[in-house]
Scaffold this motif. Structure first.
Motif, PDB file in Angstrom:
ATOM      1  N   SER A 250     -14.560  32.445  18.702  1.00 52.46           N
ATOM      2  CA  SER A 250     -13.862  32.099  17.471  1.00 52.46           C
ATOM      3  C   SER A 250     -13.530  30.612  17.489  1.00 52.46           C
ATOM      4  CB  SER A 250     -12.580  32.923  17.322  1.00 52.46           C
ATOM      5  OG  SER A 250     -11.696  32.660  18.403  1.00 52.46           O
ATOM      6  N   GLY A 251     -13.227  30.066  16.318  1.00 56.37           N
ATOM      7  CA  GLY A 251     -12.874  28.661  16.212  1.00 56.37           C
ATOM      8  C   GLY A 251     -14.013  27.755  16.655  1.00 56.37           C
ATOM      9  N   SER A 252     -13.651  26.660  17.346  1.00 58.46           N
ATOM     10  CA  SER A 252     -14.659  25.691  17.784  1.00 58.46           C
ATOM     11  C   SER A 252     -15.577  26.248  18.864  1.00 58.46           C
ATOM     12  CB  SER A 252     -13.972  24.418  18.301  1.00 58.46           C
ATOM     13  OG  SER A 252     -13.156  24.707  19.426  1.00 58.46           O
ATOM     14  N   ASP A 253     -15.167  27.346  19.476  1.00 62.59           N
ATOM     15  CA  ASP A 253     -16.008  27.951  20.515  1.00 62.59           C
ATOM     16  C   ASP A 253     -17.271  28.583  19.933  1.00 62.59           C
ATOM     17  OD1 ASP A 253     -14.263  27.234  22.515  1.00 62.59           O
ATOM     18  OD2 ASP A 253     -13.106  29.105  22.391  1.00 62.59           O
ATOM     19  N   MET A 254     -17.342  28.716  18.610  1.00 58.42           N
ATOM     20  CA  MET A 254     -18.543  29.267  17.997  1.00 58.42           C
ATOM     21  C   MET A 254     -19.673  28.237  17.921  1.00 58.42           C
ATOM     22  SD  MET A 254     -17.249  31.746  14.892  1.00 58.42           S
ATOM     23  CE  MET A 254     -16.520  30.400  13.967  1.00 58.42           C
ATOM     24  N   ILE A 255     -19.359  26.958  18.179  1.00 59.00           N
ATOM     25  CA  ILE A 255     -20.401  25.925  18.124  1.00 59.00           C
ATOM     26  C   ILE A 255     -21.351  26.132  19.299  1.00 59.00           C
ATOM     27  CG2 ILE A 255     -20.869  23.450  18.215  1.00 59.00           C
ATOM     28  CD1 ILE A 255     -18.077  22.986  17.083  1.00 59.00           C
TER      29      ILE A 255
ATOM     30  N   TYR B 103     -30.415  25.569  13.136  1.00 58.80           N
ATOM     31  CA  TYR B 103     -29.944  25.706  14.523  1.00 58.80           C
ATOM     32  C   TYR B 103     -28.452  26.017  14.557  1.00 58.80           C
ATOM     33  CZ  TYR B 103     -28.017  23.929  18.924  1.00 58.80           C
ATOM     34  OH  TYR B 103     -27.293  23.769  20.088  1.00 58.80           O
ATOM     35  N   LEU B 104     -27.661  25.272  13.797  1.00 56.09           N
ATOM     36  CA  LEU B 104     -26.216  25.482  13.808  1.00 56.09           C
ATOM     37  C   LEU B 104     -25.854  26.839  13.206  1.00 56.09           C
ATOM     38  CD1 LEU B 104     -24.944  21.927  12.789  1.00 56.09           C
ATOM     39  CD2 LEU B 104     -24.843  22.997  15.050  1.00 56.09           C
ATOM     40  N   THR B 105     -26.520  27.203  12.114  1.00 55.17           N
ATOM     41  CA  THR B 105     -26.213  28.481  11.463  1.00 55.17           C
ATOM     42  C   THR B 105     -26.521  29.659  12.397  1.00 55.17           C
ATOM     43  OG1 THR B 105     -26.693  27.543   9.287  1.00 55.17           O
ATOM     44  CG2 THR B 105     -26.693  29.941   9.475  1.00 55.17           C
ATOM     45  N   ALA B 106     -27.724  29.609  12.990  1.00 53.71           N
ATOM     46  CA  ALA B 106     -28.108  30.701  13.891  1.00 53.71           C
ATOM     47  C   ALA B 106     -27.227  30.709  15.134  1.00 53.71           C
ATOM     48  CB  ALA B 106     -29.581  30.552  14.283  1.00 53.71           C
ATOM     49  N   GLY B 107     -26.879  29.525  15.654  1.00 57.04           N
ATOM     50  CA  GLY B 107     -26.051  29.438  16.846  1.00 57.04           C
ATOM     51  C   GLY B 107     -24.652  29.959  16.624  1.00 57.04           C
ATOM     52  N   VAL B 108     -24.058  29.587  15.497  1.00 50.60           N
ATOM     53  CA  VAL B 108     -22.708  30.063  15.184  1.00 50.60           C
ATOM     54  C   VAL B 108     -22.716  31.590  15.017  1.00 50.60           C
ATOM     55  CG1 VAL B 108     -20.916  30.068  13.401  1.00 50.60           C
ATOM     56  CG2 VAL B 108     -21.901  27.897  14.180  1.00 50.60           C
ATOM     57  N   ALA B 109     -23.729  32.098  14.325  1.00 54.07           N
ATOM     58  CA  ALA B 109     -23.807  33.548  14.139  1.00 54.07           C
ATOM     59  C   ALA B 109     -23.950  34.267  15.475  1.00 54.07           C
ATOM     60  CB  ALA B 109     -24.991  33.890  13.221  1.00 54.07           C
TER      61      ALA B 109
END
Length: 250
Positions: A211-216, A196-202
Protein backbone atom coordinates in the motif's frame (compact mmCIF):
# COMPACT_ATOMS: atom_id res chain seq x y z
CA UNK A 1 -30.03 8.22 -103.78
CA UNK A 2 -27.36 7.38 -101.23
CA UNK A 3 -28.10 7.49 -97.53
CA UNK A 4 -25.79 8.42 -94.69
CA UNK A 5 -24.75 5.57 -92.44
CA UNK A 6 -25.19 5.73 -88.69
CA UNK A 7 -21.42 5.62 -88.16
CA UNK A 8 -20.38 7.45 -85.01
CA UNK A 9 -17.58 9.91 -85.43
CA UNK A 10 -15.26 10.47 -82.48
CA UNK A 11 -15.18 14.00 -81.16
CA UNK A 12 -11.90 15.59 -80.11
CA UNK A 13 -11.54 15.74 -76.34
CA UNK A 14 -11.82 19.22 -74.86
CA UNK A 15 -8.55 20.98 -74.13
CA UNK A 16 -7.55 20.77 -70.48
CA UNK A 17 -6.61 24.00 -68.77
CA UNK A 18 -6.00 25.28 -65.25
CA UNK A 19 -8.19 28.29 -64.70
CA UNK A 20 -6.85 31.04 -62.46
CA UNK A 21 -8.56 31.32 -59.06
CA UNK A 22 -6.06 33.43 -57.12
CA UNK A 23 -2.42 34.40 -57.72
CA UNK A 24 -1.57 31.17 -55.87
CA UNK A 25 -4.14 28.69 -57.19
CA UNK A 26 -6.00 27.44 -60.23
CA UNK A 27 -8.72 24.89 -60.97
CA UNK A 28 -8.31 22.05 -63.46
CA UNK A 29 -11.00 22.25 -66.14
CA UNK A 30 -11.35 18.45 -66.22
CA UNK A 31 -12.71 18.48 -62.67
CA UNK A 32 -9.70 16.69 -61.13
CA UNK A 33 -9.29 19.40 -58.51
CA UNK A 34 -7.46 22.61 -57.67
CA UNK A 35 -3.73 23.32 -57.70
CA UNK A 36 -3.20 25.38 -54.54
CA UNK A 37 0.24 26.79 -53.65
CA UNK A 38 -1.02 29.07 -50.87
CA UNK A 39 0.66 27.07 -48.10
CA UNK A 40 4.06 27.48 -49.82
CA UNK A 41 4.40 31.14 -48.96
CA UNK A 42 7.47 32.59 -47.24
CA UNK A 43 7.41 34.10 -43.77
CA UNK A 44 8.21 37.59 -42.49
CA UNK A 45 8.59 39.01 -45.97
CA UNK A 46 11.21 36.42 -46.92
CA UNK A 47 11.06 34.13 -49.98
CA UNK A 48 10.12 30.50 -49.45
CA UNK A 49 13.28 29.50 -51.34
CA UNK A 50 16.09 32.00 -50.83
CA UNK A 51 19.36 32.31 -52.76
CA UNK A 52 19.27 28.87 -54.39
CA UNK A 53 22.33 28.40 -56.58
CA UNK A 54 22.24 27.45 -60.23
CA UNK A 55 25.65 25.77 -60.40
CA UNK A 56 25.89 25.99 -64.18
CA UNK A 57 25.50 29.77 -64.17
CA UNK A 58 26.93 30.57 -60.76
CA UNK A 59 23.94 32.81 -60.05
CA UNK A 60 21.29 32.66 -57.33
CA UNK A 61 17.50 32.60 -57.46
CA UNK A 62 14.83 33.34 -54.87
CA UNK A 63 11.20 32.32 -55.24
CA UNK A 64 7.94 32.25 -53.32
CA UNK A 65 5.11 30.19 -54.84
CA UNK A 66 2.66 32.38 -52.96
CA UNK A 67 2.99 35.86 -51.50
CA UNK A 68 5.58 38.53 -52.11
CA UNK A 69 9.01 39.24 -50.66
CA UNK A 70 11.68 41.92 -50.65
CA UNK A 71 15.36 41.19 -51.28
CA UNK A 72 17.91 43.81 -52.33
CA UNK A 73 16.47 45.58 -55.40
CA UNK A 74 13.53 43.14 -55.68
CA UNK A 75 10.37 44.67 -54.24
CA UNK A 76 6.95 42.97 -53.94
CA UNK A 77 8.50 40.11 -55.90
CA UNK A 78 7.64 36.46 -56.33
CA UNK A 79 10.86 35.63 -58.24
CA UNK A 80 14.28 37.26 -58.07
CA UNK A 81 17.67 36.77 -59.75
CA UNK A 82 20.92 37.59 -57.86
CA UNK A 83 24.50 37.97 -59.07
CA UNK A 84 27.40 35.84 -57.85
CA UNK A 85 28.24 38.26 -55.01
CA UNK A 86 24.59 38.56 -53.94
CA UNK A 87 24.93 42.32 -54.14
CA UNK A 88 22.74 43.06 -57.16
CA UNK A 89 19.33 41.60 -57.92
CA UNK A 90 16.84 41.70 -60.78
CA UNK A 91 13.14 41.14 -60.31
CA UNK A 92 11.95 38.44 -62.71
CA UNK A 93 8.44 37.92 -61.34
CA UNK A 94 5.94 40.34 -59.80
CA UNK A 95 3.46 39.09 -57.24
CA UNK A 96 -0.04 39.09 -58.71
CA UNK A 97 1.08 38.99 -62.34
CA UNK A 98 0.41 35.28 -62.58
CA UNK A 99 -0.94 32.89 -65.18
CA UNK A 100 -1.49 29.12 -65.03
CA UNK A 101 -1.59 26.75 -67.98
CA UNK A 102 -1.47 23.01 -68.62
CA UNK A 103 1.17 21.87 -71.12
CA UNK A 104 -0.22 18.36 -71.57
CA UNK A 105 1.89 16.85 -68.79
CA UNK A 106 2.21 19.38 -65.99
CA UNK A 107 0.77 22.66 -64.85
CA UNK A 108 3.06 25.61 -65.53
CA UNK A 109 2.76 28.88 -63.63
CA UNK A 110 4.19 31.98 -65.29
CA UNK A 111 5.14 35.29 -63.68
CA UNK A 112 5.89 38.49 -65.56
CA UNK A 113 7.81 41.54 -64.42
CA UNK A 114 8.58 45.01 -65.68
CA UNK A 115 7.04 47.19 -68.36
CA UNK A 116 8.12 47.69 -71.94
CA UNK A 117 10.76 44.96 -72.01
CA UNK A 118 9.13 42.22 -69.95
CA UNK A 119 10.82 39.45 -68.00
CA UNK A 120 9.03 36.12 -67.83
CA UNK A 121 9.61 33.30 -65.35
CA UNK A 122 8.00 29.92 -65.95
CA UNK A 123 7.80 27.40 -63.11
CA UNK A 124 7.11 23.78 -63.98
CA UNK A 125 4.93 22.28 -61.25
CA UNK A 126 5.75 18.59 -60.87
CA UNK A 127 3.19 16.52 -58.96
CA UNK A 128 4.71 14.15 -56.41
CA UNK A 129 2.27 12.83 -53.74
CA UNK A 130 5.21 12.02 -51.44
CA UNK A 131 6.88 15.45 -51.70
CA UNK A 132 5.57 17.04 -48.51
CA UNK A 133 8.80 19.01 -48.38
CA UNK A 134 8.85 20.87 -51.71
CA UNK A 135 11.95 20.72 -53.87
CA UNK A 136 12.94 23.82 -55.84
CA UNK A 137 15.39 23.81 -58.74
CA UNK A 138 16.26 27.02 -60.66
CA UNK A 139 16.84 25.91 -64.25
CA UNK A 140 18.18 29.37 -65.03
CA UNK A 141 18.10 31.73 -67.97
CA UNK A 142 16.60 30.27 -71.14
CA UNK A 143 17.03 33.30 -73.37
CA UNK A 144 16.62 37.10 -73.29
CA UNK A 145 14.27 37.89 -70.42
CA UNK A 146 13.14 34.27 -70.03
CA UNK A 147 13.79 32.17 -66.92
CA UNK A 148 12.73 28.67 -65.95
CA UNK A 149 12.33 26.90 -62.61
CA UNK A 150 11.00 23.55 -61.39
CA UNK A 151 8.98 22.99 -58.23
CA UNK A 152 8.25 19.42 -57.12
CA UNK A 153 5.55 19.19 -54.46
CA UNK A 154 2.39 17.40 -53.41
CA UNK A 155 0.64 20.75 -53.86
CA UNK A 156 1.17 20.43 -57.63
CA UNK A 157 -1.22 17.44 -57.55
CA UNK A 158 -4.87 18.38 -58.19
CA UNK A 159 -6.94 18.34 -55.03
CA UNK A 160 -4.05 17.37 -52.72
CA UNK A 161 -3.59 20.75 -51.01
CA UNK A 162 -5.81 23.42 -49.55
CA UNK A 163 -4.78 26.89 -48.47
CA UNK A 164 -3.51 25.44 -45.19
CA UNK A 165 -1.42 22.65 -46.75
CA UNK A 166 -1.69 18.99 -47.80
CA UNK A 167 -5.12 17.51 -47.19
CA UNK A 168 -4.10 13.82 -47.09
CA UNK A 169 -1.52 11.23 -48.09
CA UNK A 170 1.49 13.28 -47.09
CA UNK A 171 4.53 11.22 -46.07
CA UNK A 172 7.78 13.17 -45.85
CA UNK A 173 11.14 11.54 -45.25
CA UNK A 174 12.01 11.04 -41.59
CA UNK A 175 8.42 11.47 -40.46
CA UNK A 176 5.21 9.49 -40.29
CA UNK A 177 2.00 11.48 -40.55
CA UNK A 178 3.82 14.64 -39.48
CA UNK A 179 5.72 13.06 -36.54
CA UNK A 180 9.50 13.11 -36.53
CA UNK A 181 11.59 10.10 -35.56
CA UNK A 182 12.45 11.76 -32.25
CA UNK A 183 8.79 12.35 -31.45
CA UNK A 184 7.97 8.71 -32.20
CA UNK A 185 10.78 7.49 -29.91
CA UNK A 186 9.56 9.75 -27.08
CA UNK A 187 6.02 8.45 -27.48
CA UNK A 188 7.26 4.85 -27.34
CA UNK A 189 9.35 5.61 -24.23
CA UNK A 190 6.55 7.25 -22.25
CA UNK A 191 3.96 4.65 -23.27
CA UNK A 192 6.32 1.87 -22.18
CA UNK A 193 7.03 3.66 -18.89
CA UNK A 194 3.31 4.10 -18.23
CA UNK A 195 2.63 0.42 -18.91
CA UNK A 196 5.53 -0.61 -16.65
CA UNK A 197 4.30 1.52 -13.75
CA UNK A 198 0.66 0.49 -14.18
CA UNK A 199 1.47 -3.22 -14.32
CA UNK A 200 3.99 -2.91 -11.47
CA UNK A 201 1.61 -1.10 -9.16
CA UNK A 202 -1.13 -3.63 -9.88
CA UNK A 203 1.24 -6.54 -9.15
CA UNK A 204 2.51 -5.02 -5.89
CA UNK A 205 -1.02 -4.26 -4.74
CA UNK A 206 -2.61 -7.61 -5.60
CA UNK A 207 0.21 -10.11 -5.10
CA UNK A 208 2.30 -8.37 -2.41
CA UNK A 209 -0.58 -6.63 -0.61
CA UNK A 210 1.47 -3.43 -0.64
CA UNK A 211 0.00 0.00 0.00
CA UNK A 212 1.04 3.63 -0.38
CA UNK A 213 4.49 4.27 -1.84
CA UNK A 214 5.37 0.61 -1.37
CA UNK A 215 3.25 -0.16 -4.43
CA UNK A 216 5.89 1.47 -6.67
CA UNK A 217 7.75 -1.36 -8.45
CA UNK A 218 11.49 -1.43 -7.67
CA UNK A 219 11.00 1.42 -5.24
CA UNK A 220 14.61 1.36 -4.04
CA UNK A 221 15.88 1.93 -7.58
CA UNK A 222 13.62 4.95 -8.19
CA UNK A 223 14.55 6.46 -4.80
CA UNK A 224 18.31 6.43 -5.48
CA UNK A 225 18.05 7.24 -9.21
CA UNK A 226 18.03 11.07 -8.80
CA UNK A 227 21.18 11.00 -6.65
CA UNK A 228 22.93 8.77 -9.20
CA UNK A 229 21.98 11.19 -11.98
CA UNK A 230 23.37 14.14 -10.01
CA UNK A 231 26.57 12.23 -9.21
CA UNK A 232 27.04 11.26 -12.83
CA UNK A 233 26.48 14.83 -13.93
CA UNK A 234 29.10 16.12 -11.50
CA UNK A 235 31.55 13.53 -12.78
CA UNK A 236 31.01 14.62 -16.40
CA UNK A 237 31.38 18.30 -15.50
CA UNK A 238 34.59 17.55 -13.61
CA UNK A 239 36.02 15.72 -16.63
CA UNK A 240 35.09 18.59 -18.93
CA UNK A 241 36.76 21.04 -16.59
CA UNK A 242 39.81 18.73 -16.58
CA UNK A 243 39.72 18.19 -12.87
CA UNK A 244 41.58 15.11 -11.69
CA UNK A 245 38.64 13.57 -9.89
CA UNK A 246 37.70 10.00 -9.39
CA UNK A 247 34.12 8.87 -9.58
CA UNK A 248 34.19 7.51 -6.01
CA UNK A 249 35.38 10.87 -4.66
CA UNK A 250 32.40 12.63 -6.18
Amino acid sequence: MSTLSSETFSQPSPEIDCQLLTPCSCSMSDGSGDIDLTSLSGSNGQPKFKDVLNSDEGYYYSYSPCGSFTELQCQDATACFLDQAKEQAQQIGDYGRTDFEYDGNNVVVAYSSGSGVLKLTQVNLLCDPTACDPKFVPNGNQGPGLYEMTLTTICACPGKCSASGPTSGCHSSGAVEGLSVGSILLIIFFVTLALYLTAGVAYMRIRKQASGSDMIPNKEFWVVLPSHVVTGGKFVVAKICRKESKYDQI
